[in-house]
Enzyme design. Structure first.
Site, PDB file in Angstrom:
ATOM      1  N   LYS A  34      63.574   9.959 108.339  1.00 49.87           N
ATOM      2  CA  LYS A  34      64.235  10.312 109.600  1.00 49.87           C
ATOM      3  C   LYS A  34      63.267  10.359 110.765  1.00 49.87           C
ATOM      4  CE  LYS A  34      66.786  14.182 111.684  1.00 49.87           C
ATOM      5  NZ  LYS A  34      67.373  15.527 111.445  1.00 49.87           N
ATOM      6  N   LEU A  38      55.445   9.801 108.447  1.00 48.98           N
ATOM      7  CA  LEU A  38      55.726  10.004 107.038  1.00 48.98           C
ATOM      8  C   LEU A  38      55.081  11.300 106.548  1.00 48.98           C
ATOM      9  CD1 LEU A  38      55.103   6.378 105.649  1.00 48.98           C
ATOM     10  CD2 LEU A  38      57.257   7.395 106.428  1.00 48.98           C
ATOM     11  N   GLY A  40      56.951  14.185 105.408  1.00 53.15           N
ATOM     12  CA  GLY A  40      57.895  15.287 105.280  1.00 53.15           C
ATOM     13  C   GLY A  40      57.374  16.612 105.802  1.00 53.15           C
ATOM     14  N   THR A 144      65.238  14.601 100.331  1.00 54.16           N
ATOM     15  CA  THR A 144      65.338  15.026 101.734  1.00 54.16           C
ATOM     16  C   THR A 144      64.777  16.411 102.013  1.00 54.16           C
ATOM     17  OG1 THR A 144      67.638  15.595 101.230  1.00 54.16           O
ATOM     18  CG2 THR A 144      67.252  13.517 102.345  1.00 54.16           C
ATOM     19  N   SER A 146      63.672  20.361 102.491  1.00 56.06           N
ATOM     20  CA  SER A 146      64.269  21.625 102.918  1.00 56.06           C
ATOM     21  C   SER A 146      63.885  21.946 104.357  1.00 56.06           C
ATOM     22  CB  SER A 146      63.806  22.765 101.998  1.00 56.06           C
ATOM     23  OG  SER A 146      62.393  22.911 102.060  1.00 56.06           O
ATOM     24  N   GLY A 181      60.104  38.795 106.402  1.00 59.93           N
ATOM     25  CA  GLY A 181      59.955  38.118 105.121  1.00 59.93           C
ATOM     26  C   GLY A 181      58.517  38.144 104.641  1.00 59.93           C
ATOM     27  N   HIS A 445      27.535  29.346  84.154  1.00 53.95           N
ATOM     28  CA  HIS A 445      27.133  30.612  84.771  1.00 53.95           C
ATOM     29  C   HIS A 445      26.105  30.339  85.869  1.00 53.95           C
ATOM     30  CE1 HIS A 445      25.988  34.820  85.182  1.00 53.95           C
ATOM     31  NE2 HIS A 445      24.720  34.441  85.119  1.00 53.95           N
TER      32      HIS A 445
END
Length: 467
Positions: A34, A38, A40, A144, A146, A181, A445
């Site tokens: 869309k 490129l 996403g 597609t 989120s 959130g 180590h």
């Protein structure tokens, strides 16, 4: 009309990796995107830009501790947010250009425009100028991705009440950033601006941050971030978010029914993500959708239309770039007649704060709920020579193993470089390693990886050596 063996709608990590694998397997492949770039969400407004800002802000935060290492800096050290954002964008552009190169290298045809189904084998590509063309695909893969979710009563103006997309391109450091959130995205971006001088408050509905991970990781990360200055309001339900000029007011109700009010100049709404199928017109192809807006698929990621598959954030499961990549590869190989598989229990999760948080397999809460008898072994970073040498003392590694067979069931870690260390745990669990197997492997180590060996020793008859 151009015809292809495989048409992929969406060029995020799932889509472009799937396209490359399809091309490697000899399929004539096309990808529909869309946007003009490129990659996403992950590449453009997700994983890559957020890690660029986390890296830049980490360098700035480290300056405060240079004197401890015998490094003295005279004069004022300033943050140039404009340059920081510009560097972030340069990283994004370079990475996006790399995907363009990979498309050319693998002879994958790229169509820019919104892809929508005409029927089960035809996709309309509507370009930005309104023009459209139709392409044909014997097989079609929906990738597609989120978009950020919100709450019904919140008006996202994308100026002061913002999503993660806008938070990646602010023109100023907030005075007080109120984050709604306490998941991965909110905590990561919160630490970016905390380091740069913002006051950061996190309002979380659940009783802890990063609630999908083991509770011990949440507890440790909360402790470290509080020490850095971040404030938390867990078990709080947001009631309203209102903007008046440059002031955003967030009201939330705690577990006792009391209302708190937080005022900031920005509020980041980070309450998860939703599958993105807007404009896809999946119904034209007979593709069924699940209740939460996801594309319904079977165990082979095949939709209700037998020639159409779906992968990544748009289907069930964790919304992770590497999960999408594995699914994209799997579908390509299924189409080629191979029999690939994915063990979803072994898809690691990472939080790219500092200290980093990483986990794979089952949490203690999940094992208890399932009634599985297990044993646990932990090792703190502060007991690790490499951690003391670099002054990265926060965190631990915890290994959960079956009480009878000693098979490793989960590995949970928080500390320096755990985003990379978790790969050892994934490999071990893929090959059904026991805690004793890991404990008997030589680890160089001094390294941070020794914490994994020590945690395995702790899970094996409490035999940790250095604690």
């Amino acid at each position: 009309m151009s015809s292809f063996d495989v048409v992929i709608i969406g060029s995020g990590p799932g889509g472009y990796v799937s396209a490359i694998r399809c091309a490697q397997l000899g399929f004539k492949t096309a990808i529909v995107e869309k946007y003009s770039a490129l990659g996403g969400t992950c590449l453009n407004v997700g994983c890559i830009p957020s890690k660029a800002l986390l890296s830049s802000s980490h360098h700035y935060a480290e300056i405060k501790h240079f004197e401890d290492h015998g490094i003295e800096i005279s004069g004022e050290v300033k943050v140039n947010l404009e340059k920081m954002i510009a560097r972030k964008q340069a990283v994004v552009d370079q990475t996006s250009g790399g995907i363009n190169y990979l498309m050319d290298k693998n002879k994958i045809t790229v169509f820019n425009g919104l892809g929508s189904f005409i029927d089960a084998t035809h996709v309309a590509v509507t370009k930005a100028d309104g023009s459209s063309e139709t392409i044909e695909g014997k097989n079609i893969i929906i990738a597609t991705g989120s978009k950020p979710s919100s709450l019904p009563f919140i008006k996202l103006d994308k100026e002061r009440v913002i999503t993660s997309t806008e938070a990646l391109a602010l023109k100023e450091v907030p005075k007080h950033l109120v984050i709604i959130g306490g998941g991965v995205i909110g905590i990561e971006l919160g630490q970016v601006y905390l380091r740069l001088g913002a006051q950061v408050s996190v309002v979380e509905y659940m009783d802890r941050i990063i609630p999908g991970m083991d509770a011990s990781l949440s507890k440790e990360l909360t402790k470290v971030l509080k020490k850095q200055g971040m404030k938390f309001y867990t078990s709080h339900k947001v009631q309203s978010v209102e903007r008046a000029g440059d002031v955003v007011t967030v009201k939330a109700e705690n577990a006792k029914g009391e209302t708190i009010t937080l005022e900031g100049d920005y509020s980041l709404v980070s309450v998860g993500r939703r599958p993105y199928t807007d404009g896809l017109k999946a119904e034209n192809a007979g593709v069924k959708m699940a209740e939460r807006g996801q594309v319904e698929v079977n165990d082979h990621l095949q939709t209700s239309a037998s020639n159409i598959y779906a992968i990544g954030d748009v289907v069930r499961g964790a919304m992770l770039a590497h999960k999408a990549e594995e699914e994209g590869t799997m579908v390509a190989e299924i189409l080629a007649g191979q029999k690939p598989h994915i063990d979803y229990n072994l898809i690691p999760g990472v939080v790219y704060t500092w200290p980093e948080v990483a986990a794979v397999g089952q949490t203690e809460e999940q094992l208890k709920a399932a009634g599985i008898a297990y044993k646990s072994g932990s090792f703190p970073f502060k007991a690790l020579g490499r951690a003391r040498a670099s002054a990265d003392l926060d965190g631990f590694v915890k290994i959960l193993a079956d009480a009878k067979t000693d098979e490793v069931l989960g590995v949970h870690m928080i500390g320096a470089r755990t985003a990379d260390l978790i790969a050892e745990a994934v490999v071990a669990m893929e090959y059904k390693a026991s805690a004793e197997d890991i404990s008997r492997m030589s680890h160089a180590h001094p390294t941070f990886a020794e914490a994994i060996k020590e945690a395995a020793l702790a899970a094996t008859d409490n035999r940790a050596l250095h604690v």
